[in-house]
Enzyme design. Sequence first.
Site, PDB file in Angstrom:
ATOM      1  CB  CYS A 107      15.798   2.935   7.974  1.00 47.28           C
ATOM      2  SG  CYS A 107      14.286   3.694   7.383  1.00 47.28           S
ATOM      3  CG  ASN A 115      12.168   7.508   9.182  1.00 43.96           C
ATOM      4  OD1 ASN A 115      13.217   7.622   8.565  1.00 43.96           O
ATOM      5  ND2 ASN A 115      11.506   6.299   9.226  1.00 43.96           N
ATOM      6  CG  HIS A 152      16.511   4.809  11.770  1.00 41.53           C
ATOM      7  ND1 HIS A 152      16.590   5.985  10.759  1.00 41.53           N
ATOM      8  CD2 HIS A 152      15.399   4.172  11.594  1.00 41.53           C
ATOM      9  CE1 HIS A 152      15.586   5.880  10.031  1.00 41.53           C
ATOM     10  NE2 HIS A 152      14.739   4.933  10.506  1.00 41.53           N
TER      11      HIS A 152
HETATM   12  O1  UT7 Z   1      12.294   3.884   9.735  1.00 40.09           O
HETATM   13  C1  UT7 Z   1      11.435   2.712   9.917  1.00 40.09           C
HETATM   14  C2  UT7 Z   1      10.156   2.802   9.281  1.00 40.09           C
HETATM   15  N1  UT7 Z   1       9.262   3.030  10.011  1.00 40.09           N
HETATM   16  C3  UT7 Z   1       8.950   3.284  11.290  1.00 40.09           C
HETATM   17  O2  UT7 Z   1       9.700   3.153  12.342  1.00 40.09           O
HETATM   18  C4  UT7 Z   1       7.415   3.305  12.005  1.00 40.09           C
HETATM   19  C5  UT7 Z   1       7.198   2.754  13.189  1.00 40.09           C
HETATM   20  N2  UT7 Z   1       5.820   3.059  13.559  1.00 40.09           N
HETATM   21  C6  UT7 Z   1       5.112   4.147  13.986  1.00 40.09           C
HETATM   22  O3  UT7 Z   1       5.856   5.025  14.307  1.00 40.09           O
HETATM   23  C7  UT7 Z   1       3.875   4.185  14.671  1.00 40.09           C
HETATM   24  O4  UT7 Z   1       3.256   3.001  14.446  1.00 40.09           O
HETATM   25  C8  UT7 Z   1       2.912   5.081  13.718  1.00 40.09           C
HETATM   26  C9  UT7 Z   1       3.347   6.783  13.895  1.00 40.09           C
HETATM   27  C10 UT7 Z   1       3.061   5.057  12.069  1.00 40.09           C
HETATM   28  C11 UT7 Z   1       1.661   5.070  13.968  1.00 40.09           C
HETATM   29  O5  UT7 Z   1       1.387   5.294  15.647  1.00 40.09           O
HETATM   30  P1  UT7 Z   1       0.539   4.343  16.346  1.00 40.09           P
HETATM   31  O6  UT7 Z   1       0.602   4.809  17.561  1.00 40.09           O
HETATM   32  O7  UT7 Z   1       1.214   2.934  16.259  1.00 40.09           O
HETATM   33  O8  UT7 Z   1      -0.708   4.336  15.672  1.00 40.09           O
HETATM   34  P2  UT7 Z   1      -1.768   3.147  15.151  1.00 40.09           P
HETATM   35  O9  UT7 Z   1      -1.452   2.833  13.884  1.00 40.09           O
HETATM   36  O10 UT7 Z   1      -1.962   1.980  16.238  1.00 40.09           O
HETATM   37  O11 UT7 Z   1      -3.106   3.962  15.170  1.00 40.09           O
HETATM   38  C12 UT7 Z   1      -3.990   4.266  16.195  1.00 40.09           C
HETATM   39  C13 UT7 Z   1      -5.087   5.288  16.106  1.00 40.09           C
HETATM   40  C14 UT7 Z   1      -5.958   4.606  14.972  1.00 40.09           C
HETATM   41  O12 UT7 Z   1      -7.358   4.984  15.198  1.00 40.09           O
HETATM   42  P3  UT7 Z   1      -8.346   3.714  15.854  1.00 40.09           P
HETATM   43  O13 UT7 Z   1      -8.371   2.673  15.115  1.00 40.09           O
HETATM   44  O14 UT7 Z   1      -7.714   3.709  17.219  1.00 40.09           O
HETATM   45  O15 UT7 Z   1      -9.488   4.804  15.961  1.00 40.09           O
HETATM   46  C15 UT7 Z   1      -5.618   4.996  13.532  1.00 40.09           C
HETATM   47  O16 UT7 Z   1      -6.592   5.081  12.778  1.00 40.09           O
HETATM   48  O17 UT7 Z   1      -4.520   6.519  15.446  1.00 40.09           O
HETATM   49  C16 UT7 Z   1      -5.135   6.597  13.932  1.00 40.09           C
HETATM   50  N3  UT7 Z   1      -4.085   7.364  13.228  1.00 40.09           N
HETATM   51  C17 UT7 Z   1      -4.125   8.556  13.115  1.00 40.09           C
HETATM   52  N4  UT7 Z   1      -4.716   9.728  13.514  1.00 40.09           N
HETATM   53  C18 UT7 Z   1      -4.525  10.865  13.333  1.00 40.09           C
HETATM   54  C19 UT7 Z   1      -3.155   6.647  12.494  1.00 40.09           C
HETATM   55  N5  UT7 Z   1      -2.442   7.449  11.802  1.00 40.09           N
HETATM   56  C20 UT7 Z   1      -2.979   9.074  12.023  1.00 40.09           C
HETATM   57  C21 UT7 Z   1      -2.592  10.116  11.789  1.00 40.09           C
HETATM   58  N6  UT7 Z   1      -3.374  11.093  12.435  1.00 40.09           N
HETATM   59  N7  UT7 Z   1      -1.641  10.554  11.072  1.00 40.09           N
END
Ligand code: UT7
Length: 311
Positions: free
Chosen positions: A113, A267, A237
Amino acid sequence: MSGVKIRGTGRGLPRGVLTNGQLAQRVDTDGQWIFSRTGIQERRICAGETHAELSAAAARGAMERAGISPEDIGVCIVATVTPDTLVPSAACTLQKTLGLSHDTLCFDLNAACTGFLYALHTAECLLAAAPGKFGLVVGADLISRLLDWSDRGTCILFGDGAGAAVVEWRAEWPSIGAVLGCAGNGEVLRCPARDGHLSMEGRRVFKFALEAAPWCIDQVLARQGITAEEVDFFVFHQANARIIDLAASKYHIPPEKYRKNIQRFGNTSAASIPILLSELEEDGSLRSGSRALLVGFGGGLTWGGCLVEFA
Ligand code: UT7
């Protein structure tokens, strides 16, 4: 004192739109969750369009805005992790498609990225050795090729696209003063070279980005000897709207000085910064004399920032 300025930008995007609602029919997620956690409403996904086609569209747009011809290009760098073929490289394919001169230095660069920033810095260095020639810097990625569409932690985030900038080097212009970094890490974000999908520990990447973005801003401001108020525009980004807003709030950057298009494109990896630059040039937000502070971070792990002016 010697450096590049941007002469023109362009973008190439696939026609197909994939909305959060459509994604929710394919994987266990819901549109509101995606929007509230990332700011994304829809993304473009290739359905037949190739990396080469999107890159060529972006490059042609940038060359047209710059008002230059293929023979004016001395360096062509494509930042990407998803070329159509490893050999020929995406840049060599572009040489043929655009009819660039045979003495043009053409190669691909992988910094995920952050690729566009690495490429801009590399072009600035190389153009110093090719006075009178322009640089064509492309960021293009079709991350949909790498996605596991059953992994809701990754497939909701990414989109396909390409962006490009034509840059001109002059001895009397200041350097973009790029600050670039890397901390090798194949655990939090990984794409295997063959067979397999992109995997990511989202929360850890999020935390990394929240540290990397302000670090880049601090370094660029210090190197240029200016304050955040003196920057005309901040271009981040487009990884996650929350990351961008948190970084912007740290520097009290008003909304009119930074823009997001993640809601429409997701992204797009190496393409996200040049796609946004081309939208900002098109709507007049960035014009001759504007100075934009670019901030990138992502897989590798890599990060970078620079201050670039529009000629
Ligand atoms: O270009 C650079 C590369 N990548 C990035 O910059 C990504 C950086 N990270 C992020 O943008 C975020 O971490 C994500 C959008 C990927 C995830 O968001 P988050 O707020 O960090 O969620 P999390 O992984 O901490 O998960 C929180 C909850 C979990 O459920 P429980 O365990 O709390 O019950 C996940 O299972 O949200 C759940 N979850 C979802 N629910 C619905 C994770 N993904 C999803 C989804 N839909 N797509």
